[in-house]
Design a protein around this motif. Structure first.
Motif, PDB file in Angstrom:
ATOM      1  N   SER A 555       0.842  -1.190   0.000  1.00 16.90           N
ATOM      2  CA  SER A 555       0.000   0.000   0.000  1.00 16.90           C
ATOM      3  C   SER A 555       0.877   1.239   0.000  1.00 16.90           C
ATOM      4  O   SER A 555       1.983   1.226   0.562  1.00 16.90           O
ATOM      5  CB  SER A 555      -0.884   0.001   1.251  1.00 16.90           C
ATOM      6  OG  SER A 555      -1.453   1.262   1.478  1.00 16.90           O
ATOM      7  N   LYS A 604      -8.597   0.909  -3.986  1.00 16.25           N
ATOM      8  CA  LYS A 604      -9.097   1.205  -2.640  1.00 16.25           C
ATOM      9  C   LYS A 604     -10.449   1.891  -2.720  1.00 16.25           C
ATOM     10  O   LYS A 604     -10.689   2.729  -3.582  1.00 16.25           O
ATOM     11  CB  LYS A 604      -8.104   2.105  -1.894  1.00 16.25           C
ATOM     12  CG  LYS A 604      -8.501   2.414  -0.460  1.00 16.25           C
ATOM     13  CD  LYS A 604      -7.416   3.210   0.250  1.00 16.25           C
ATOM     14  CE  LYS A 604      -7.808   3.477   1.705  1.00 16.25           C
ATOM     15  NZ  LYS A 604      -6.747   4.197   2.441  1.00 16.25           N
ATOM     16  N   SER A 631      -5.152   6.898  -4.121  1.00 14.24           N
ATOM     17  CA  SER A 631      -4.541   5.575  -4.043  1.00 14.24           C
ATOM     18  C   SER A 631      -4.054   5.121  -5.412  1.00 14.24           C
ATOM     19  O   SER A 631      -2.966   4.531  -5.541  1.00 14.24           O
ATOM     20  CB  SER A 631      -5.550   4.575  -3.476  1.00 14.24           C
ATOM     21  OG  SER A 631      -5.000   3.284  -3.397  1.00 14.24           O
ATOM     22  N   ASP A 676      -9.560  -1.695   1.784  1.00 16.39           N
ATOM     23  CA  ASP A 676      -8.413  -1.928   0.902  1.00 16.39           C
ATOM     24  C   ASP A 676      -7.675  -3.245   1.121  1.00 16.39           C
ATOM     25  O   ASP A 676      -6.558  -3.410   0.614  1.00 16.39           O
ATOM     26  CB  ASP A 676      -7.401  -0.778   1.041  1.00 16.39           C
ATOM     27  CG  ASP A 676      -6.958  -0.549   2.480  1.00 16.39           C
ATOM     28  OD1 ASP A 676      -7.657  -1.012   3.397  1.00 16.39           O
ATOM     29  OD2 ASP A 676      -5.928   0.104   2.685  1.00 16.39           O
TER      30      ASP A 676
END
Length: 700
Positions: A555, A604, A631, A676
């Motif tokens: 991430s 996400k 994201s 996510d």
């Protein structure tokens, strides 16, 4: 300490609960108001020890039944009432999945083990957003109740030990063995404080809830109660006033200078703890300090009287209101929630607390009879939780939609093109507003628990060892590097490795992005130094293993990136720093591994699919989402860096979304457990598509 409740003690309770409420309500100039809980701990240690010492002095022993009966009447009625009301309100306002979680939290609270429960979950106490339990503040009640259970037993043991030592010598039957008690308390306080300092640095979230890291605070209060009355009486008014002013100043200073980022309790807790001890010591003499005029004012004493109910109600009032609105509270909404807290607290104090302490219920529940309050409390909460569990289960099982199909064979679904076809069919079903399938995997109410298992190698806990998975005898080796998003892919890599003949290592740590950048932990304003140390260790392991394949998936930083001592969250500052971090990462990996692949981060959502699916009567279209732009842009940074380094890129987006829309149910499988993270079930279902795309299912 006299038999009547001192005005300064009630004033201290008022100060403690007010700063706690102010801190949780977001008063910016009192970020450390949470230390009010530590003040409560010191007061509890002081008052309870004083009560026990007086009983030893008058009776020669302690009636455990009498002590625990008084504690039951004092603690249980209000705590049980607030718990039951909180669960009922959560059922009315929350999603089914969140309401069921509140019911589970209530069960732990009723057992006075909430601190163990939340520490095990590694909960962030300061995060007053929608994911926080409205019963999370019961952790401190659990610590106190554990103290009430252990300390009388330990004190009785000390009395017995002292009598054995005096056998054959003349001594008063009711004499208090102060020397023995002081020695025991000093030893307990020293051990607890040492552990508090160590544990607060290594695992701050767990340390915050731990009884072992808080025991020294209760012990300090007990030590103050052991100061001989004659020694305190000699203190004049001005020395007592100076002592009290210094103590109050220490508490106020802690409220102002400590923040959410301060490792706590640790060293930082000495400010409010010793400050409270000084105030209690100053008020114990014949000459009252001048601060008593302030602490003993009637409004302050009323707040002190209500302090227990105020503490019980303030957190649910803030958290449940935010849950109802689906967002953080504005200043005006917070003020209304605090006002409601005072109203509810006044009613609870007069209608629940006082009757069980001094009214007819108290008269009917003398000594041993009052002990029935413990099983009665458990029965009330158990009934409430069971009803909540049944009701949420009935509501969650109410769907009757069939699973989505793509009209292809099962064998085709194990290939990338088959997965893409099923995703397209699922998007079409969402756009047609089809019903949510009734037979989902995982079960809807178990969605939040769909977290990949890391076995003995949970690197977030400080473990530093390798745990081979997959085909542990295989000659080919794959290493997966990243954060919790990488962890979510473990079920897929487990299947791939077992079938394809790979030995797998998962060097993953939650919140620790793979790129070589300095990030901040979620909701903390400090460098995540633990992440940096883990990255260095993981790099050394890759260099040692010399794997055939390294897969990077991570991430983007969710709480900014540091450049020197400054943390940046704006995209124009984060992007170049993140790009440099990925450049460094790929350069290091290419020197150590035969092949490096970037698995692009998953899209996400702006809202939690689990909450959406368990609120009201949604269809598939209600909970499908469009990926967040921020994201997506930060995921592009990793892709650009990989391509510049000639690192392969695998994009899983077609296995999750189609034409810009991402369904939360693909076929009959829930794809995301939150905004996510993939569910373990859906990640496992992608093993065929991912393994074939990576070439890991090909014969060596």
């Amino acid at each position: 300490m006299g038999k009547s409740l001192r005005g300064d003690v009630q004033g201290l309770r008022a100060v403690a609960v007010l700063v706690v409420i102010a801190s949780h309500a977001g008063v910016v100039w009192l970020p450390g108001g949470y230390v009010g809980v530590d003040v409560f701990f010191v007061i509890s240690g002081y008052l309870i020890t004083g009560l026990l010492l007086r009983e030893v002095a008058t009776r020669g022993s302690v009636s455990l039944a009498g002590f625990w009966s008084r504690r039951a009447r004092r603690i249980l009625p209000a705590a049980t009432f607030v718990t039951a009301v909180t669960v009922a309100v959560a059922l009315s306002w929350y999603s089914l999945i969140d309401a069921r979680q509140v019911a589970e939290d209530a069960a732990w609270a009723a057992l006075f083990a909430a601190n163990l429960h939340f520490a095990r979950q590694d909960v962030d106490y300061f995060a007053s957003d929608l994911a926080v339990s409205p019963l999370q503040h019961y952790w401190s009640l659990a610590v106190e109740e554990q103290f009430y259970l252990v300390w009388p037993l330990l004190l009785l043991a000390c009395v017995g030990l002292a009598r054995l030592g005096r056998r054959g010598r003349r001594s008063r039957q009711g004499s208090v063995p102060r020397g023995v008690l002081v020695s025991v308390l000093v030893a307990v306080a020293a051990a607890s404080f040492t552990w508090s300092v160590v544990h607060s640095a290594d695992a701050p979230a767990a340390a915050y809830f731990s009884t072992l890291t808080r025991a020294w605070e209760l012990a300090v209060g007990a030590l103050v109660a052991l100061v001989p009355a004659a020694a305190v009486r000699r203190m004049g008014r001005w020395p007592a006033t100076l002592l009290a002013v210094v103590g109050l100043a220490m508490i106020v200073t802690a409220c102002v200078v400590l923040t959410e980022a301060t490792p706590f309790p640790g060293y930082a807790a000495t400010l409010p703890v010793l400050g409270c001890a000084l105030v209690l010591l100053a008020g114990g003499g014949a000459a009252r300090p001048m601060t008593d005029h302030l602490l003993a004012l009637r409004p302050v004493r009323v707040v002190g009287d209500w302090s227990y109910s105020l503490y019980l109600w303030h957190w649910p009032a803030l958290v449940l209101t935010a849950g109802l609105l689906g967002r953080s509270l504005t200043a005006a909404e917070t003020a209304v929630a605090v006002l409601v807290t005072f109203v509810l607290s006044g009613v609870t104090y007069h209608a629940v607390e006082l009757p069980f302490r001094d009214g007819r219920p108290a008269l009917a529940l003398r000594v041993r009879r009052a002990l029935v309050l413990y099983p009665a409390s458990l029965a009330v909460v158990a009934t409430t939780c069971a009803a909540a569990w049944w009701w949420t289960g009935e509501r969650a099982d109410g769907g009757d939609g069939p699973a989505i199909t793509a009209g292809v064979d099962e064998d085709v679904l194990a290939h990338p093109e088959g997965t893409v076809a099923l995703v397209r069919a699922s998007v079409d079903a969402a756009r047609d507003r089809k019903a949510v399938p009734s037979d989902l995997s995982p079960d809807l109410l178990d969605l939040r628990d769909s977290i990949a298992d890391v076995g003995a190698c949970d690197y977030a806990t400080g473990v530093r060892r390798l745990c081979p998975r997959g085909d542990t005898d295989a000659e080919r080796t794959v290493v997966v590097i990243g954060d919790s998003h990488a962890r979510a892919w473990i079920p897929a890599f487990d299947r791939i490795s077992e079938v394809g003949g790979w030995r797998a290592y998962y060097l993953v740590m939650s919140q620790c992005t793979a790129a070589h950048v300095v990030v901040a932990p979620v909701r903390e304003d400090r460098p995540f130094t633990e992440c940096g140390r883990f990255q260095e260790w993981a790099g050394a392991q890759v260099e040692m293993l010399q794997p055939d394949l390294v897969v990077v998936t991570s991430s983007p930083p969710v709480n900014g990136v540091y450049d020197g001592d400054t943390r940046y969250e704006a995209l124009d500052r984060v992007v170049p720093l993140l790009a440099d971090g990925y450049d460094d990462l790929f350069a290091d990996l290419q020197d150590a591994a035969e092949r490096v692949v970037l698995l692009r981060d998953v899209p996400k959502s702006s809202y939690d699919p689990a909450t959406c699916l368990t609120t009201g009567s949604p269809d598939l279209g209600d909970c499908s989402f469009e990926p967040l732009e921020r994201s997506r842009r930060l995921a592009d940074v990793a892709v650009t860096s990989a391509r510049l380094a000639e690192v392969e890129v695998v994009d899983p987006t077609p296995w999750l979304c189609y034409q810009g829309l991402c369904p939360v149910v693909v076929g009959g499988t829930l794809t995301y457990r939150d905004t996510d993270h993939l569910t373990t079930e859906y990640a496992a279902s992608l093993a065929g598509a991912l393994g074939r795309t990576l070439g890991m299912l090909d014969a060596p």
